[in-house]
Design a protein around this motif. Structure first.
Motif, PDB file in Angstrom:
ATOM      1  N   LEU A 100      14.344  42.670  -4.007  1.00  0.00           N
ATOM      2  CA  LEU A 100      14.696  43.921  -3.328  1.00  0.00           C
ATOM      3  C   LEU A 100      13.471  44.555  -2.683  1.00  0.00           C
ATOM      4  N   VAL A 101      12.369  44.625  -3.404  1.00  0.00           N
ATOM      5  CA  VAL A 101      11.143  45.212  -2.855  1.00  0.00           C
ATOM      6  C   VAL A 101      10.627  44.377  -1.688  1.00  0.00           C
ATOM      7  N   LYS A 102      10.721  43.063  -1.826  1.00  0.00           N
ATOM      8  CA  LYS A 102      10.288  42.182  -0.746  1.00  0.00           C
ATOM      9  C   LYS A 102      11.118  42.415   0.516  1.00  0.00           C
ATOM     10  N   ALA A 103      12.430  42.579   0.361  1.00  0.00           N
ATOM     11  CA  ALA A 103      13.306  42.834   1.514  1.00  0.00           C
ATOM     12  C   ALA A 103      13.009  44.181   2.153  1.00  0.00           C
ATOM     13  N   VAL A 104      12.777  45.205   1.335  1.00  0.00           N
ATOM     14  CA  VAL A 104      12.463  46.530   1.870  1.00  0.00           C
ATOM     15  C   VAL A 104      11.131  46.503   2.611  1.00  0.00           C
ATOM     16  N   ASN A 105      10.144  45.824   2.051  1.00  0.00           N
ATOM     17  CA  ASN A 105       8.839  45.714   2.721  1.00  0.00           C
ATOM     18  C   ASN A 105       8.970  44.991   4.055  1.00  0.00           C
ATOM     19  N   ARG A 106       9.795  43.967   4.109  1.00  0.00           N
ATOM     20  CA  ARG A 106      10.007  43.228   5.347  1.00  0.00           C
ATOM     21  C   ARG A 106      10.660  44.132   6.400  1.00  0.00           C
ATOM     22  N   LEU A 107      11.591  44.979   5.973  1.00  0.00           N
ATOM     23  CA  LEU A 107      12.237  45.909   6.911  1.00  0.00           C
ATOM     24  C   LEU A 107      11.232  46.908   7.481  1.00  0.00           C
ATOM     25  N   TYR A 108      10.373  47.422   6.611  1.00  0.00           N
ATOM     26  CA  TYR A 108       9.399  48.411   7.082  1.00  0.00           C
ATOM     27  C   TYR A 108       8.368  47.793   8.009  1.00  0.00           C
ATOM     28  N   LYS A 109       8.022  46.536   7.813  1.00  0.00           N
ATOM     29  CA  LYS A 109       7.073  45.884   8.713  1.00  0.00           C
ATOM     30  C   LYS A 109       7.669  45.721  10.097  1.00  0.00           C
ATOM     31  N   LYS A 110       8.967  45.408  10.180  1.00  0.00           N
ATOM     32  CA  LYS A 110       9.618  45.227  11.470  1.00  0.00           C
ATOM     33  C   LYS A 110       9.804  46.549  12.203  1.00  0.00           C
ATOM     34  N   GLN A 111       9.921  47.636  11.467  1.00  0.00           N
ATOM     35  CA  GLN A 111      10.173  48.925  12.078  1.00  0.00           C
ATOM     36  C   GLN A 111       8.900  49.739  12.291  1.00  0.00           C
TER      37      GLN A 111
END
Length: 134
Positions: A100-111
């Motif tokens: 979950l944390v990995k997915a959230v971090n990936r979202l924030y990097k893209k945005q």
């Protein structure tokens, strides 16, 4: 009246509400993982090692006895099987949180916001600096 209004502001900020929602969802997720480990993961593992129920594994320090008055004294048992089940549950929860944390971090990097345009006054100052250097 000031403390009550401060408390209302504190609650309305959203952090407390987010925390409460996280705790409730975490408790529900814990029950799901417990059921997953106890009912789905551990039975096949127990079958593979000879039909053993890990939850019942333990080391008996003293057998159950009956005292002089006829009252039953329960056995003293170190139940490491329950600990083993709980350890597996912990690993599953930790791995799920990691994903979950990995997915959230990936979202924030893209945005990530695009770099801001350089203000005109800074550009003018750079031109002046470059002209003075020449």
């Amino acid at each position: 009246m000031g403390m009550i209004s401060e408390f209302k502001e504190f609650i309305a900020r959203g952090n407390v509400i987010d925390l409460a929602v996280g705790v409730v969802i975490g408790a529900a997720f814990g029950k799901i993982v417990t059921a997953l480990v106890d009912k789905i993961i551990m039975p096949p593992i127990g079958l593979l090692v000879g039909g053993v129920d890990f939850a019942k594994w333990g080391w008996t320090l003293r057998e159950a006895t009956v005292d002089a008055t006829g009252k039953e004294v329960p056995a003293v048992i170190i139940g490491f099987g329950e600990f083993f089940n709980t350890l597996i549950q912990f690993v599953i929860v930790a791995f799920a949180i990691f994903l979950l944390v990995k997915a959230v971090n990936r979202l924030y990097k893209k945005q990530a916001p695009p770099p801001a345009a350089t203000p005109e006054d800074v550009l003018l100052l750079r031109e002046i600096r470059d002209a003075l250097n020449k």
